[in-house]
Structure formats: structure tokens, C-alpha cells
Design a protein around this motif. Structure first.
Motif: not given
Ligand code: CTP
Ligand code: CA
Length: 228
Positions: A97, A99, A101, A103, A129, A132, A148-149, A151-152, A167, A171
Motif C-alpha cells: 500500500m 498510495a 489514501v 483520510d 474513509n 484499506i 505499508g508506507f 510519511a511522518e 503506526k 496497522k
Molecule cells: N492507508 C490505507 N487507507 C487509509 C489510509 C491509509 O490503506 N484510509 C494506508 C496507506 O496507503 C499507508 C498506510 O496506510 O500504507 C499509512 O498511511 P498513513 O496516512 O500514514 O496512516 P493513517 O492511519 O491514515 O494515519 P495518519 O494519516 O493520521 O498519520
């Protein structure tokens, strides 16, 4: 320039990768989006195919050339991305993952173009959302490797690694590719730097390198996790 021969260690492995950034529609002509270019996910797909994998790339709004021997499925919104990933994941040995995505999405999608009118607009109402990656982990078979990916940035709660470790825990994936973001980092750049964080507690730094070299390092990390 001489091209290094890549190992064929992913020969025949079925790999599913998401890339790009989702767009959450407000009306037929407008969306909420993000700055992800898709370059890292495309590099992962290209390198996996070069190493012999059968690659499906679910690409959200990425304007990039299709890598050789990669099956590209185009999507727009997080909901479309979710549908494609959940449908295809049962056939994959590795799911990545990468992408970005969204939130949140607008609670309502207007059927017709929203007109300006005479007064200020109502506040934009958003809903969460689905996560995923968390759904992919919940539905996994024991033989699937899930990556998973993240970016922090550091903040008052802790540094980049602190957030990355939490994270990974939250996850439940096998591997988290953690990138430090900030000025000139990660988004819309050719280079990346960060860490590989494994579910078993191992941590490996990723030096600042071109995204294709980072992709190779990610596959080097995934390879030992693959089921025989
Ligand atoms: N991801 C996902 N579905 C989402 C949000 C994120 O599958 N609705 C996945 C991203 O593709 C990524 C990982 O979760 O591989 C981490 O995404 P990230 O945005 O860093 O995590 P969040 O849980 O959304 O936490 P936050 O944005 O609050 O840091
Ligand atoms: Ca997020």
C-alpha cells in the motif's frame, strides 16, 4: 551507462501494489486531493517486474508511463481503490500500500456542479474513509506479505521513528516503509530516505537514494518474508 543485472528472485511471484493519491469528489468537476505523484509506487512496480514478479499496479491519479510488463488498473477515489485492492488481494503473495489514501471524503457528492451563488458557502462536511491497509491485514491469509508506507514528521508527541513504530503496531502489517517528510522531502521529489520497520522488531535505515534504488531495498527486505 551499464545496467546492473537484477536478481530474478521474485520470479512468478504475484504482487499487488497501490500507487498515487486518491481524489475525493465534491461534485462532477472538483475534488479533495493530495500531492502524491505515484513515483515511489511505480518504481516498486517496475523493479518487481524486472525481478520477475507478475505485477498489478492499482494507480490513483498518477500521470506516469506504464512500466514494462506491469498490469495497471486506474482508479480515482479511495472507495474505488479499496474495491480494487480488496478484490485482487486474495490472489496476491505480496500486497504493497504505497498510495496516499485520503483520510476523509466529503459527506455529500453533489450530482451537479456546485454554483457560487450570492453568499458564502456552507462549511465542508467530511467523513472518514475506511482504512484499506487495516482491512487487507484483517482479511489476509497467513502466506500473504503486507507492506505499508508512512510519511511522518516529528512533533510534540515524538520523532519520526516514534510515530513509525506506533503506526506499524496499529496497522499490523509485516513491513512499514517509513519516510521522513518536510521541506523538499518525499513528495514530488526524485529521492527518498527513511527506514524499514519489520513486525518482528528489526529496523533498517534507508539512505537517501533514487526511488528506484529504494524500491530495490524494499524488495530486498520483502524477499526473505515470502512464503516458500
Ligand atoms: N492507508 C490505507 N487507507 C487509509 C489510509 C491509509 O490503506 N484510509 C494506508 C496507506 O496507503 C499507508 C498506510 O496506510 O500504507 C499509512 O498511511 P498513513 O496516512 O500514514 O496512516 P493513517 O492511519 O491514515 O494515519 P495518519 O494519516 O493520521 O498519520
Ligand atoms: Ca492518513
Amino acid at each position: 551507462a551499464r545496467r546492473e543485472a537484477l536478481p530474478r528472485d521474485l520470479d512468478g511471484r504475484r504482487v499487488l501494489i497501490s500507487a498515487g493519491g486518491t481524489r475525493e469528489p465534491l461534485d462532477p468537476v472538483r475534488f479533495l486531493g493530495n500531492r502524491s505523484s505515484g513515483r515511489q509506487g511505480y518504481a516498486l512496480a517496475r523493479v518487481a517486474a524486472q525481478r520477475g514478479a507478475e505485477v498489478t499496479l492499482v494507480a490513483a491519479n498518477a500521470d506516469l508511463p506504464t512500466p514494462a510488463a506491469v498490469h495497471v488498473v486506474r482508479v480515482g477515489s479511495a472507495e474505488e481503490l479499496r474495491t480494487e485492492m480488496l478484490r485482487r488481494a486474495p490472489d496476491a503473495e505480496v500486497v504493497v500500500m504505497s498510495a496516499a489514501v485520503a483520510d476523509f471524503r466529503p459527506t455529500l457528492r453533489a450530482e451537479h456542479k456546485i454554483k457560487k451563488g450570492a453568499s458564502d458557502p456552507a462549511a465542508l462536511e467530511l467523513v472518514r474513509n475506511p482504512d484499506i491497509l487495516a482491512e487487507l491485514v484483517a482479511r489476509r491469509t497467513p502466506d500473504t506479505v503486507i507492506v505499508g508506507f508512512a510519511a511522518e514528521t516529528g512533533d510534540d508527541a515524538g520523532d519520526v521513528l516514534h510515530h513509525g513504530r506506533h503506526k506499524l503496531q496499529r496497522k499490523g502489517c509485516d513491513l512499514l516503509v517509513l519516510n521522513e517528510v518536510g521541506e523538499g522531502r518525499a513528495f514530488e521529489t526524485e529521492d527518498n530516505e527513511g527506514w524499514l520497520l519489520y513486525a518482528d522488531g528489526r529496523e533498517q535505515t534507508l539512505p537517501r537514494r533514487a526511488k528506484s534504488e529504494l524500491a530495490s531495498m524494499v524488495w530486498d527486505g520483502v524477499f526473505p518474508l515470502l512464503h516458500a
